[in-house]
Motif scaffolding. Structure first.
Motif, PDB file in Angstrom:
ATOM      1  N   ALA A  55       0.785  -1.226   0.000  1.00  0.00           N
ATOM      2  CA  ALA A  55       0.000   0.000   0.000  1.00  0.00           C
ATOM      3  C   ALA A  55       0.819   1.280   0.000  1.00  0.00           C
ATOM      4  CB  ALA A  55      -0.935  -0.005   1.215  1.00  0.00           C
ATOM      5  N   LYS A  56       2.110   1.199   0.251  1.00  0.00           N
ATOM      6  CA  LYS A  56       2.906   2.418   0.371  1.00  0.00           C
ATOM      7  C   LYS A  56       2.975   3.191  -0.948  1.00  0.00           C
ATOM      8  CE  LYS A  56       5.885   0.894   4.172  1.00  0.00           C
ATOM      9  NZ  LYS A  56       7.282   0.633   4.615  1.00  0.00           N
ATOM     10  N   PRO A  57       2.869   4.523  -0.881  1.00  0.00           N
ATOM     11  CA  PRO A  57       2.889   5.337  -2.106  1.00  0.00           C
ATOM     12  C   PRO A  57       4.165   5.172  -2.928  1.00  0.00           C
ATOM     13  CG  PRO A  57       2.110   6.629  -0.245  1.00  0.00           C
ATOM     14  CD  PRO A  57       2.612   5.347   0.320  1.00  0.00           C
ATOM     15  N   ASP A  58       5.311   4.878  -2.257  1.00  0.00           N
ATOM     16  CA  ASP A  58       6.551   4.796  -3.014  1.00  0.00           C
ATOM     17  C   ASP A  58       6.614   3.570  -3.917  1.00  0.00           C
ATOM     18  OD1 ASP A  58       6.696   3.202  -0.787  1.00  0.00           O
ATOM     19  OD2 ASP A  58       8.613   3.970  -0.056  1.00  0.00           O
ATOM     20  N   ARG A  59       5.607   2.707  -3.836  1.00  0.00           N
ATOM     21  CA  ARG A  59       5.548   1.586  -4.773  1.00  0.00           C
ATOM     22  C   ARG A  59       5.144   2.036  -6.178  1.00  0.00           C
ATOM     23  NH1 ARG A  59       5.838  -3.674  -2.829  1.00  0.00           N
ATOM     24  NH2 ARG A  59       6.091  -3.816  -0.560  1.00  0.00           N
ATOM     25  N   ASN A  60       4.740   3.298  -6.315  1.00  0.00           N
ATOM     26  CA  ASN A  60       4.492   3.839  -7.660  1.00  0.00           C
ATOM     27  C   ASN A  60       5.770   3.819  -8.496  1.00  0.00           C
ATOM     28  OD1 ASN A  60       1.789   4.350  -7.172  1.00  0.00           O
ATOM     29  ND2 ASN A  60       2.187   6.399  -6.365  1.00  0.00           N
ATOM     30  N   TYR A  61       6.900   3.686  -7.836  1.00  0.00           N
ATOM     31  CA  TYR A  61       8.187   3.557  -8.536  1.00  0.00           C
ATOM     32  C   TYR A  61       8.102   2.508  -9.631  1.00  0.00           C
ATOM     33  CZ  TYR A  61      12.898   1.608  -9.253  1.00  0.00           C
ATOM     34  OH  TYR A  61      14.053   1.107  -9.803  1.00  0.00           O
ATOM     35  N   TYR A  62       7.470   1.357  -9.330  1.00  0.00           N
ATOM     36  CA  TYR A  62       7.462   0.237 -10.271  1.00  0.00           C
ATOM     37  C   TYR A  62       6.597   0.534 -11.495  1.00  0.00           C
ATOM     38  CZ  TYR A  62       9.856  -1.975  -6.445  1.00  0.00           C
ATOM     39  OH  TYR A  62      10.772  -2.259  -5.460  1.00  0.00           O
ATOM     40  N   THR A  63       5.504   1.253 -11.272  1.00  0.00           N
ATOM     41  CA  THR A  63       4.686   1.688 -12.414  1.00  0.00           C
ATOM     42  C   THR A  63       5.488   2.636 -13.299  1.00  0.00           C
ATOM     43  OG1 THR A  63       2.763   1.595 -10.962  1.00  0.00           O
ATOM     44  CG2 THR A  63       2.483   2.715 -13.073  1.00  0.00           C
ATOM     45  N   GLU A  64       6.110   3.620 -12.683  1.00  0.00           N
ATOM     46  CA  GLU A  64       6.871   4.603 -13.437  1.00  0.00           C
ATOM     47  C   GLU A  64       8.059   3.959 -14.142  1.00  0.00           C
ATOM     48  OE1 GLU A  64       7.873   7.523 -10.539  1.00  0.00           O
ATOM     49  OE2 GLU A  64       5.779   7.989 -10.069  1.00  0.00           O
ATOM     50  N   PHE A  65       8.677   2.981 -13.494  1.00  0.00           N
ATOM     51  CA  PHE A  65       9.812   2.300 -14.114  1.00  0.00           C
ATOM     52  C   PHE A  65       9.380   1.626 -15.405  1.00  0.00           C
ATOM     53  CE2 PHE A  65      12.823  -1.027 -14.974  1.00  0.00           C
ATOM     54  CZ  PHE A  65      14.043  -0.541 -14.530  1.00  0.00           C
ATOM     55  N   ILE A 111      24.152 -11.803 -19.287  1.00  0.00           N
ATOM     56  CA  ILE A 111      23.084 -11.540 -20.246  1.00  0.00           C
ATOM     57  C   ILE A 111      22.452 -10.186 -19.935  1.00  0.00           C
ATOM     58  CG2 ILE A 111      22.616 -13.980 -20.651  1.00  0.00           C
ATOM     59  CD1 ILE A 111      20.198 -13.735 -18.816  1.00  0.00           C
ATOM     60  N   PRO A 112      21.834  -9.538 -20.918  1.00  0.00           N
ATOM     61  CA  PRO A 112      21.234  -8.220 -20.693  1.00  0.00           C
ATOM     62  C   PRO A 112      19.910  -8.325 -19.933  1.00  0.00           C
ATOM     63  CG  PRO A 112      20.852  -8.907 -22.950  1.00  0.00           C
ATOM     64  CD  PRO A 112      21.730  -9.955 -22.336  1.00  0.00           C
ATOM     65  N   LEU A 113      20.006  -8.598 -18.647  1.00  0.00           N
ATOM     66  CA  LEU A 113      18.837  -8.772 -17.790  1.00  0.00           C
ATOM     67  C   LEU A 113      19.069  -8.055 -16.469  1.00  0.00           C
ATOM     68  CD1 LEU A 113      16.159 -10.207 -16.871  1.00  0.00           C
ATOM     69  CD2 LEU A 113      17.620 -12.088 -16.070  1.00  0.00           C
ATOM     70  N   SER A 114      18.098  -7.272 -16.054  1.00  0.00           N
ATOM     71  CA  SER A 114      18.159  -6.584 -14.764  1.00  0.00           C
ATOM     72  C   SER A 114      16.955  -6.995 -13.916  1.00  0.00           C
ATOM     73  CB  SER A 114      18.159  -5.064 -14.948  1.00  0.00           C
ATOM     74  OG  SER A 114      19.316  -4.642 -15.649  1.00  0.00           O
ATOM     75  N   LEU A 115      17.212  -7.222 -12.625  1.00  0.00           N
ATOM     76  CA  LEU A 115      16.167  -7.642 -11.696  1.00  0.00           C
ATOM     77  C   LEU A 115      15.766  -6.457 -10.822  1.00  0.00           C
ATOM     78  CD1 LEU A 115      17.689 -11.074 -10.551  1.00  0.00           C
ATOM     79  CD2 LEU A 115      16.193 -10.609 -12.496  1.00  0.00           C
ATOM     80  N   ILE A 116      14.517  -6.037 -10.966  1.00  0.00           N
ATOM     81  CA  ILE A 116      13.970  -4.917 -10.199  1.00  0.00           C
ATOM     82  C   ILE A 116      12.861  -5.505  -9.331  1.00  0.00           C
ATOM     83  CG2 ILE A 116      13.100  -2.562 -10.315  1.00  0.00           C
ATOM     84  CD1 ILE A 116      15.703  -2.968 -11.873  1.00  0.00           C
ATOM     85  N   ILE A 117      13.183  -5.804  -8.072  1.00  0.00           N
ATOM     86  CA  ILE A 117      12.320  -6.627  -7.243  1.00  0.00           C
ATOM     87  C   ILE A 117      11.630  -5.800  -6.147  1.00  0.00           C
ATOM     88  CG2 ILE A 117      12.227  -8.665  -5.758  1.00  0.00           C
ATOM     89  CD1 ILE A 117      13.052  -9.259  -8.638  1.00  0.00           C
ATOM     90  N   SER A 118      10.337  -6.035  -5.996  1.00  0.00           N
ATOM     91  CA  SER A 118       9.598  -5.461  -4.869  1.00  0.00           C
ATOM     92  C   SER A 118       9.291  -6.582  -3.878  1.00  0.00           C
ATOM     93  CB  SER A 118       8.291  -4.815  -5.344  1.00  0.00           C
ATOM     94  OG  SER A 118       7.497  -5.738  -6.071  1.00  0.00           O
ATOM     95  N   TRP A 119       9.504  -6.317  -2.603  1.00  0.00           N
ATOM     96  CA  TRP A 119       9.252  -7.358  -1.615  1.00  0.00           C
ATOM     97  C   TRP A 119       8.221  -6.886  -0.610  1.00  0.00           C
ATOM     98  CZ3 TRP A 119      10.269  -8.141   3.741  1.00  0.00           C
ATOM     99  CH2 TRP A 119      10.764  -7.021   4.403  1.00  0.00           C
ATOM    100  N   TYR A 120       7.584  -7.851   0.030  1.00  0.00           N
ATOM    101  CA  TYR A 120       6.617  -7.522   1.078  1.00  0.00           C
ATOM    102  C   TYR A 120       6.707  -8.498   2.246  1.00  0.00           C
ATOM    103  CZ  TYR A 120       2.250  -7.190   3.641  1.00  0.00           C
ATOM    104  OH  TYR A 120       1.329  -7.092   4.653  1.00  0.00           O
TER     105      TYR A 120
END
Length: 542
Positions: free
Chosen positions: A401-411, A475-484
């Protein structure tokens, strides 16, 4: 109380008066007491394994009861009292089979059921904290405990589908037994955490095997997001076996079944869709929105696993739980002849109006698990060699629920058009319905599946590495992970076990990770917190 096992913990430090998840101090204390008893049971189980005595009942029970202590799974204090009693019964039965042995105080621990289990739980929790001599070792002990909880949940689901591996049970019991030890150094505890990660990889592999052998390999499938007219049941959580059981019991009733949350990927399993055409569409988004979404849903609702939020009175009468999931005074589905009886859910759905209006058609596509993606590996490799695909991003994990999770949408919105986004778990609901187009016929947004389908993402990454004859970190792969919660910790330990580098984790780092342990992870694996979408994208593509 003191609880810091999830990402939403108060002030990023720990919940002290009431759980941010809605867990009361009383439930927290009895959960701590259960884990303490499980640690004692583990000592006995390991001795029984050495003596070739069957411990399967104890192993399965350990996984189920640990699962119940995870964030947003079970809030019912009475259920944890029952778990503690069962734990002691199993322990004493194994002791009787082992004969006369000299057991430690932990293996002999006996709570007093005539007195407050809450105060006893608080005592054992304080005992663990008071024994802290090295904050970094304590940090790793907590990481191991929380990782084992996630591992236990995946192992529980795999076992439901007939997939088990004694080596996984062994790691779970060894880790629980090790928590009381004071003779292990920092490197020993790093090794224990990585061993949990290795076992979790195996557990996810078993779960993948159980799903695909039972329901077929997922295939790209369009899933309606708009309802259709008629009576309805909504199924949330992760448990595809229980979804299938409900579908079997609702066949020919005229009821439409919708998925919610992490059950969205179920639509990609061909044998499930072919057999049960009344599995129609998906309703709602991630777990933290359920209070609004459940209130609006005009049918019955089943919660099969985490994530359950404390229910509101405007929908609690139509909400049902099963297995390890529970909340005091909420309808609980019982097992009859080894199977969950969904007849109360069906009756409730028939009594409710269902959907009486239709809306504008919308849909999303699921089904991009490892079998699908690797079947077009040649196309992917050619596109990479020709520069048509520049980079892959795995953007997924848990939502919150935290607002800073909008990071993932913007990313995801800022990912260049020559890049592909793989996603999984409920973190995808930040952007799962965005239309990003295609590259060489491949969707630029691919839903790999549930959180446990991190196994699919790993298989895809390793498959591409093999195709290029390079290491997975090349390989050209980046991991952008959100945890809870604790499943995410187990998956993170798996990635570290595999030596995955440059993982970006957010929206905040775990409160139970000490500064020195964080420095070790940063130095060894280049694990780092997310910053801003623009900066992280630029760094990944540089």
């Amino acid at each position: 109380m003191f609880c810091e096992q999830c990402e939403q913990t108060a002030s990023g430090n720990g919940c002290h008066q009431w759980g941010a998840c809605g867990k009361s101090p009383e439930v927290n204390a009895v959960q701590d007491l259960l884990v303490y008893c499980l640690r004692g049971l583990a000592l006995v189980v390991l001795k029984a394994k050495e003596a070739a005595i069957s411990t399967r009942k104890a192993d399965i029970f350990t996984c189920e009861s640990l699962f119940a202590t995870m964030t947003n799974v079970n809030f019912d204090q009475r259920r944890f009292t029952d778990y503690i009693q069962r734990c002691l019964e199993i322990r004493e039965n194994l002791k009787a089979q082992l004969g006369s042995l000299d057991w430690s105080a932990l293996a002999n621990y006996q709570p007093n059921f005539n007195e407050s289990l809450v105060s006893q739980g608080q005592e054992v929790s304080l005992e663990l904290i008071e024994k802290v001599q090295d904050i970094d070792i304590f940090s790793l002990k907590l990481t191991a405990i929380y990782g084992v909880k996630g591992l236990a949940s995946y192992t529980f689901h795999a076992q439901e589908l007939g997939q088990e591996d004694d080596s996984v049970y062994q790691v779970i019991q060894e880790t629980l037994a090790a928590i009381n030890r004071t003779d292990l150094n920092l490197n020993d505890w790093v090794a224990i955490c990585l061993k949990v990660g290795a076992a979790n990889l195996r557990a996810m592999e078993l779960l993948d095997q159980g799903h695909t052998e039972t329901y077929g390999h997922p295939i790209p499938t369009n899933v309606p997001l708009n309802p259709r007219l008629g009576k309805a049941i909504l199924v949330s959580g992760h448990d595809i076996k229980q979804l299938a059981a409900l579908l079997a019991q609702t066949a020919n009733t005229g009821i439409t079944v919708y998925t919610h949350g992490e059950l969205l990927p179920a639509h990609g399993y061909p044998k499930l869709k072919e057999k049960y055409p009344h599995l129609y569409g998906h309703y709602g988004t991630a777990w933290q929105n359920q209070t609004k979404e459940f209130a609006k849903f005009p049918g019955a609702i089943v919660l099969t696993t985490n994530c359950l939020m404390p229910p509101h009175e405007n929908y609690e009468s139509k909400l049902f739980t099963l297995g390890p999931v529970g909340y005091a005074h909420i309808n609980r589905l019982e097992t009859v002849d080894g199977a969950i009886d969904f007849s109360p859910v069906i009756a409730k759905a028939q009594s409710l109006p269902g959907f009486t209006e239709i809306s504008e058609p919308r849909q999303v596509m699921v089904g991009f698990a490892h079998n699908t993606v690797l079947s077009v590996a040649d196309t992917v490799v050619d596109a990479l060699k020709q520069g048509k695909i520049r980079h892959f991003f795995l953007v997924g994990g848990c939502d919150g629920a935290k607002p800073d999770r909008n990071y993932y949408t913007e990313f995801v919105e800022q990912v260049p058009e020559d890049c592909i986004v793989l996603t999984l778990a409920c973190g995808k609901f930040r952007f799962f319905d965005k239309q990003l187009g295609t590259i060489e016929g491949l969707p630029r947004l691919m839903d790999v599946g549930q959180c446990n389908d991190a196994y699919s993402a790993i298989k895809i990454a390793l498959g591409l590495a093999n195709a290029f004859n390079v290491s997975v970190n090349e390989i050209p792969l980046s991991l952008i992970i959100s945890w809870y919660e604790q499943k995410a910790i187990a998956v993170l330990l798996t990635l570290l076990h595999l030596g995955m580098q440059n993982i970006r984790l957010g929206p905040t780092l775990p409160a139970f990770i000490s500064p020195n342990v964080l420095k070790f992870l940063a130095d060894t694996y280049h694990l780092q917190p997310i910053t801003t979408p623009a900066k992280d994208l630029a760094d990944c593509l540089s």
